[in-house]
Motif scaffolding. Sequence first.
Motif, short mmCIF file in Angstrom:
data_model
loop_
_atom_site.label_atom_id
_atom_site.label_comp_id
_atom_site.label_asym_id
_atom_site.label_seq_id
_atom_site.Cartn_x
_atom_site.Cartn_y
_atom_site.Cartn_z
N LEU A 241 9.88 -7.64 6.26
CA LEU A 241 8.99 -7.55 5.10
C LEU A 241 7.52 -7.57 5.49
CD1 LEU A 241 10.92 -9.71 2.50
CD2 LEU A 241 10.89 -7.24 2.77
N ARG A 242 7.20 -8.10 6.68
CA ARG A 242 5.78 -8.09 7.07
C ARG A 242 5.44 -6.86 7.89
NH1 ARG A 242 5.14 -9.77 12.53
NH2 ARG A 242 2.95 -10.30 12.36
N SER A 243 6.45 -6.06 8.22
CA SER A 243 6.22 -4.88 9.05
C SER A 243 5.62 -3.75 8.23
CB SER A 243 7.55 -4.43 9.65
OG SER A 243 8.33 -3.84 8.65
N PRO A 244 5.13 -2.71 8.89
CA PRO A 244 4.66 -1.54 8.14
C PRO A 244 5.74 -0.99 7.20
CG PRO A 244 3.95 -1.38 10.41
CD PRO A 244 4.83 -2.60 10.32
N TYR A 245 6.98 -1.03 7.66
CA TYR A 245 8.06 -0.55 6.79
C TYR A 245 8.17 -1.40 5.52
CZ TYR A 245 12.80 0.30 5.13
OH TYR A 245 13.88 0.56 4.34
N GLY A 246 8.03 -2.72 5.68
CA GLY A 246 8.09 -3.60 4.52
C GLY A 246 7.01 -3.27 3.51
N GLN A 247 5.86 -2.87 4.02
CA GLN A 247 4.76 -2.49 3.13
C GLN A 247 5.10 -1.20 2.38
OE1 GLN A 247 2.60 -4.90 3.17
NE2 GLN A 247 1.62 -4.01 1.38
N VAL A 248 5.76 -0.29 3.08
CA VAL A 248 6.17 0.96 2.42
C VAL A 248 7.17 0.65 1.31
CG1 VAL A 248 7.28 3.19 2.74
CG2 VAL A 248 5.78 2.31 4.50
N LEU A 249 8.05 -0.33 1.53
CA LEU A 249 8.99 -0.72 0.48
C LEU A 249 8.25 -1.11 -0.78
CD1 LEU A 249 11.70 -2.93 2.22
CD2 LEU A 249 11.79 -0.52 1.63
N ARG A 250 7.19 -1.90 -0.61
CA ARG A 250 6.42 -2.34 -1.77
C ARG A 250 5.73 -1.16 -2.44
NH1 ARG A 250 4.65 -6.89 1.61
NH2 ARG A 250 6.85 -7.19 2.01
N ALA A 251 5.30 -0.20 -1.63
CA ALA A 251 4.67 0.99 -2.21
C ALA A 251 5.70 1.77 -3.04
CB ALA A 251 4.10 1.88 -1.11
N VAL A 252 6.93 1.84 -2.53
CA VAL A 252 7.98 2.54 -3.28
C VAL A 252 8.26 1.81 -4.58
CG1 VAL A 252 10.42 3.17 -3.25
CG2 VAL A 252 9.02 3.61 -1.26
N ARG A 253 8.28 0.46 -4.51
CA ARG A 253 8.51 -0.31 -5.73
C ARG A 253 7.41 -0.06 -6.75
NH1 ARG A 253 7.10 -6.34 -5.00
NH2 ARG A 253 5.06 -5.41 -5.18
N GLU A 254 6.17 -0.04 -6.27
CA GLU A 254 5.04 0.11 -7.17
C GLU A 254 4.98 1.49 -7.79
OE1 GLU A 254 2.51 -2.02 -8.17
OE2 GLU A 254 4.11 -3.34 -7.50
N ASN A 255 5.21 2.51 -7.00
CA ASN A 255 5.01 3.86 -7.50
C ASN A 255 5.67 4.85 -6.54
OD1 ASN A 255 4.05 6.28 -8.45
ND2 ASN A 255 1.98 5.50 -8.83
#
Lengths: 405, 244
Positions: A241-255
């Motif tokens: 969740l702290r990795s760049p991939y984890g950040q992309v997950l949050r971006a997918v969740r957001e929009n």
Amino acid sequence: MSNGNTGNRFTPKDFWAWFFEVFDSYGVIILGVFLLIYPFIFSGLLESIIWLEDNDYEGMAEALQTFRGFVPSTPLMIQILIFSLFGMAFNILLGNTGMLSLGHSAYFGVGGYTLGLMHAWFKKGTPVYPWITDTFKLFPLEFSIISAIIVSAVFSWLIGMIASTKRGVYFAMVTLALSMVFYYAAQTFDDLTGGTDGLGGLANMRMGTLNLRVGIMDATITYYFVFVIVVAATAIIWQILRSPYGQVLRAVRENENRARNCGYDTAKIRLMAFTLSGSLAGLAGALSIIYGESVPIENIHFITSGQIVIITLFGGAGVFLGPAVGSFIYWYLRQLMSTEFVKYLAIFQYWEAWVGGIFILIVLFVPQGILGTINNWTLNYRTKRYIERLEHESESASATESEES
Amino acid sequence: MPILETQKLSKHFGGLIAVDQVDYSVEKGELRSIIGPNGAGKTTFFNMIAGDLPATEGEVIFNGENVTGLATFERSHKGIGRTYQITNIFPKLSVLENVRIAAQSRKTTFNLWTGVSSHRELIDKADDIIERIQLADKRNDLGGTLAHGEQRYLEIGIALATDPQLLLLDEPTAGMSPEESQQTAAFIQSLADPLTIILVEHDMEIVLGISDKITVLHNGKFLAEGSVEEIRENEEVQRVYLRE
């Protein structure tokens, strides 16, 4: 820490200041140490009851015996740890990618059945190659836990291929429907899985590398075995969740649409999140078999999926340790109601209704979950402190200025 | 060689022909505008270039390569960036995260074993862009808490962070005050060359002020194309706009 109050009285404000300070800085460490020594706390309690009884302190023994009912036992703590891991795996999807899966029992169950079936098959007298049984006998738990992760990863990948192309309520329904396929498969092939009775009589839960015998005979050892794996898996989830991939997950969740336009293959990202979540759920499922030494069919039923949604929302979806808190609340309440409260009030035997009621209250009034809400409070408190400090600094700065002039 | 070319590009929604056999060509470094009344097919045209909608017919050629069959994310990697008519950002991520996540798409997606903060170059790049879109003092605010105009800028920042060669701006000044619109127009002009920009706008003032060339779209067809003066004097264009 000064809060501007005169005198030495300990005010509620002091308490909250103290609470937030400790929660913020040492919360995780305190939790870790507590979990690390828990079996000793519990067995210490049991031993002191026996000691008191032996030495004719009947009254105190009885009082402590009543108190014991309100303390979660080590086996319950094992369950809580396992569902913490399950919940955190589930939260990769729900809280971070924004996908509500109602079929996570499938991977939890598949993990359990993998471990169970390997223990049931690969023993003496089964018509397989002897080298298989021999190798398996050396490291039974290691092999079966790794296999559980792999098998549930494969299944969640296959299901994910179908389900993760859908969104929102359609995704929820597809995962739910496909998980029930697993349930009915487990029920139908009952000569393999034990059907509705579950798969029982799994002996020799042994870890070859450390020559460790876990299982129903020793709750403390099983607790530590589960504890170490859960902590390691938690660290893995934290890293994801702290990795760049984890950040992309949050971006997918957001929009998701925007993420796609930024150049992210969101279909692949969702599928991978689903597979990661499913394989970690499989690990949790495999662990859940160890103490009971049997695979109950409920593990693969929708009820388990519902449980994990409740647990995650109790603690807070998207809050990293939220499901751990939720798991504790859920299992502790359940235990309290069905064994302790019911002694005083028969209506508590319907613990599902009470837990359901609390669930509704949490969703209505603290939608961020319990840990999520405490986190928000801490954040507010910290912001307030920060602003106060800034004001204080500017005040003292202007004071020195006026002194100089 | 034109950077973008469409050949007989069409989009049908059932019986409705939203975009009708459009041939369009943009040279590198140009700032082009597409104008037209409501429902002329401007946004649909954009959606087909960026890949949000598949074309019914025709081809999109980007840098000499046929990209008609590519998915949106693949076209983004080829160098097509866009913004939307309705603000489209990551509302619960900070301004920095909004931009950083876009910049990250050029570097790594399935990186599970490092921390976000160890990718210093991405944060630096994001900060650079945040400086350009004048949101440096709101770097750590959540995207959703920004004012409308700031969100529009943030969206342009997200698009810029993906290093596009072609930037499609869909009504960037929508909902802005006249002063803000003027500022935005100047900002857009400052982005052009080497960046190629296509602008869809409702606001004639903006378009006439900054465009190299204007195309008028009406009922899914190109009505006229030319420099600002040519369009201003075109009788057909006047008829379409006056009738509105």
